[in-house]
Design a protein around this motif. Structure first.
Motif, PDB file in Angstrom:
ATOM      1  N   VAL A  37     -52.360 -22.281 -80.118  1.00  0.00           N
ATOM      2  CA  VAL A  37     -53.250 -21.355 -79.697  1.00  0.00           C
ATOM      3  C   VAL A  37     -53.952 -20.247 -81.080  1.00  0.00           C
ATOM      4  O   VAL A  37     -53.852 -19.773 -81.409  1.00  0.00           O
ATOM      5  CB  VAL A  37     -52.801 -20.418 -78.892  1.00  0.00           C
ATOM      6  CG1 VAL A  37     -53.546 -19.626 -77.979  1.00  0.00           C
ATOM      7  CG2 VAL A  37     -52.686 -21.230 -77.675  1.00  0.00           C
ATOM      8  N   ILE A  38     -54.898 -19.659 -81.028  1.00  0.00           N
ATOM      9  CA  ILE A  38     -55.566 -18.921 -81.726  1.00  0.00           C
ATOM     10  C   ILE A  38     -55.459 -17.853 -81.783  1.00  0.00           C
ATOM     11  O   ILE A  38     -55.702 -17.327 -80.244  1.00  0.00           O
ATOM     12  CB  ILE A  38     -57.306 -19.318 -81.954  1.00  0.00           C
ATOM     13  CG1 ILE A  38     -57.053 -20.697 -82.965  1.00  0.00           C
ATOM     14  CG2 ILE A  38     -57.690 -18.112 -83.195  1.00  0.00           C
ATOM     15  CD1 ILE A  38     -58.176 -21.116 -83.139  1.00  0.00           C
ATOM     16  N   ASP A  39     -54.156 -16.472 -81.730  1.00  0.00           N
ATOM     17  CA  ASP A  39     -54.572 -15.689 -81.968  1.00  0.00           C
ATOM     18  C   ASP A  39     -55.440 -14.315 -82.416  1.00  0.00           C
ATOM     19  O   ASP A  39     -55.024 -15.057 -83.807  1.00  0.00           O
ATOM     20  CB  ASP A  39     -52.949 -14.830 -80.942  1.00  0.00           C
ATOM     21  CG  ASP A  39     -52.779 -15.732 -79.915  1.00  0.00           C
ATOM     22  OD1 ASP A  39     -53.054 -15.806 -79.166  1.00  0.00           O
ATOM     23  OD2 ASP A  39     -51.145 -15.590 -79.846  1.00  0.00           O
ATOM     24  N   PHE A  40     -55.525 -13.262 -82.678  1.00  0.00           N
ATOM     25  CA  PHE A  40     -56.704 -12.455 -83.628  1.00  0.00           C
ATOM     26  C   PHE A  40     -56.253 -10.752 -82.918  1.00  0.00           C
ATOM     27  O   PHE A  40     -56.846  -9.904 -83.283  1.00  0.00           O
ATOM     28  CB  PHE A  40     -57.772 -12.510 -84.113  1.00  0.00           C
ATOM     29  CG  PHE A  40     -58.530 -12.232 -82.188  1.00  0.00           C
ATOM     30  CD1 PHE A  40     -59.787 -11.692 -82.322  1.00  0.00           C
ATOM     31  CD2 PHE A  40     -58.998 -13.547 -81.596  1.00  0.00           C
ATOM     32  CE1 PHE A  40     -60.101 -12.058 -81.423  1.00  0.00           C
ATOM     33  CE2 PHE A  40     -59.324 -13.609 -80.567  1.00  0.00           C
ATOM     34  CZ  PHE A  40     -60.493 -12.312 -80.799  1.00  0.00           C
ATOM     35  N   LEU A  41     -56.273 -11.098 -82.131  1.00  0.00           N
ATOM     36  CA  LEU A  41     -55.926  -9.259 -81.403  1.00  0.00           C
ATOM     37  C   LEU A  41     -53.861  -9.138 -81.761  1.00  0.00           C
ATOM     38  O   LEU A  41     -53.246  -9.127 -81.352  1.00  0.00           O
ATOM     39  CB  LEU A  41     -56.558  -8.809 -80.307  1.00  0.00           C
ATOM     40  CG  LEU A  41     -57.901  -9.133 -79.380  1.00  0.00           C
ATOM     41  CD1 LEU A  41     -57.755  -9.389 -78.055  1.00  0.00           C
ATOM     42  CD2 LEU A  41     -58.631  -8.464 -80.331  1.00  0.00           C
ATOM     43  N   ASP A  42     -54.680  -7.725 -82.525  1.00  0.00           N
ATOM     44  CA  ASP A  42     -53.023  -6.728 -83.269  1.00  0.00           C
ATOM     45  C   ASP A  42     -53.397  -5.281 -82.830  1.00  0.00           C
ATOM     46  O   ASP A  42     -53.948  -4.315 -83.247  1.00  0.00           O
ATOM     47  CB  ASP A  42     -52.824  -6.920 -84.532  1.00  0.00           C
ATOM     48  CG  ASP A  42     -52.010  -6.551 -85.225  1.00  0.00           C
ATOM     49  OD1 ASP A  42     -50.545  -6.660 -84.096  1.00  0.00           O
ATOM     50  OD2 ASP A  42     -51.765  -6.617 -86.539  1.00  0.00           O
ATOM     51  N   VAL A  43     -52.271  -5.066 -81.948  1.00  0.00           N
ATOM     52  CA  VAL A  43     -51.837  -3.732 -81.681  1.00  0.00           C
ATOM     53  C   VAL A  43     -50.309  -3.101 -81.967  1.00  0.00           C
ATOM     54  O   VAL A  43     -50.167  -3.975 -81.833  1.00  0.00           O
ATOM     55  CB  VAL A  43     -52.002  -3.988 -79.773  1.00  0.00           C
ATOM     56  CG1 VAL A  43     -52.059  -2.167 -79.667  1.00  0.00           C
ATOM     57  CG2 VAL A  43     -53.503  -3.288 -79.113  1.00  0.00           C
TER      58      VAL A  43
END
Length: 172
Positions: free
Chosen positions: A130-136
């Motif tokens: 899975v491609i993840d890209f939001l980083d909090v």
């Protein structure tokens, strides 16, 4: 005779709303998820991070596991296990949507969950992860990276809780 026909009408099946708007919402979640993933893959190298604010960055990472990289190093079976789970969940959600199509909050929640699940299933089938890209993040603390599909699933789960609490409150 008029009384009988009125009785027969009211004894018939309960009319339900259409399932199509809910499937359309799920499709919209899938499309937004997949478009954002295509954009991030084209604009970023693996591991590259770009700050947007003091607490939010865009970063390209891959997740071979489930939420929060659960079972990411399980040896490969998880790709197919989570794919199967996502597909079974989508079929079950379609069945629920058909049965409860007139319940707006419930069906909105299910549609978002289904759209998110299918968005991540597509990644598993096409890329193997899975491609993840939001980083909090805050100072030295980072929430695990996530994506639009994960966000849709989370919002859907919250809506399910809200809907159930409203249903319980009305039953009292």
């Amino acid at each position: 005779m008029a009384t009988r026909s009125m009785t027969m009408k009211s004894a018939g099946p309960v009319r339900r709303g259409s399932v199509w708007p809910w499937l359309g919402l799920a499709l919209l979640a899938i499309l937004i998820d997949q478009l954002t993933k295509v954009m991030i893959v084209r604009l970023f190298q693996y591991g590259e991070s770009r700050p947007v604010t003091d607490f939010f960055s865009l970063v390209l990472v891959y997740n071979r596991g489930a939420a929060f990289s659960f079972l990411a190093n399980a040896g490969g079976w998880q790709r197919w296990g989570f794919t199967a789970l996502g597909l079974v969940a989508a079929v079950f959600i379609c069945w629920l949507l058909r049965r409860h199509a007139s319940q707006k909050v419930f069906c909105t929640a299910l549609s978002l969950i289904m759209g998110g699940a299918i968005g991540n299933v597509i990644d598993r089938l096409v890329y193997g992860h899975v491609i993840d890209f939001l980083d909090v993040h805050w100072q030295h603390w980072h929430w695990p990276a996530f994506n639009v599909a994960d966000s849709a699933i989370t919002v859907g789960a919250v809506l399910l809780l809200v809907d159930e609490m409203r249903r319980v409150r009305r039953a009292r």
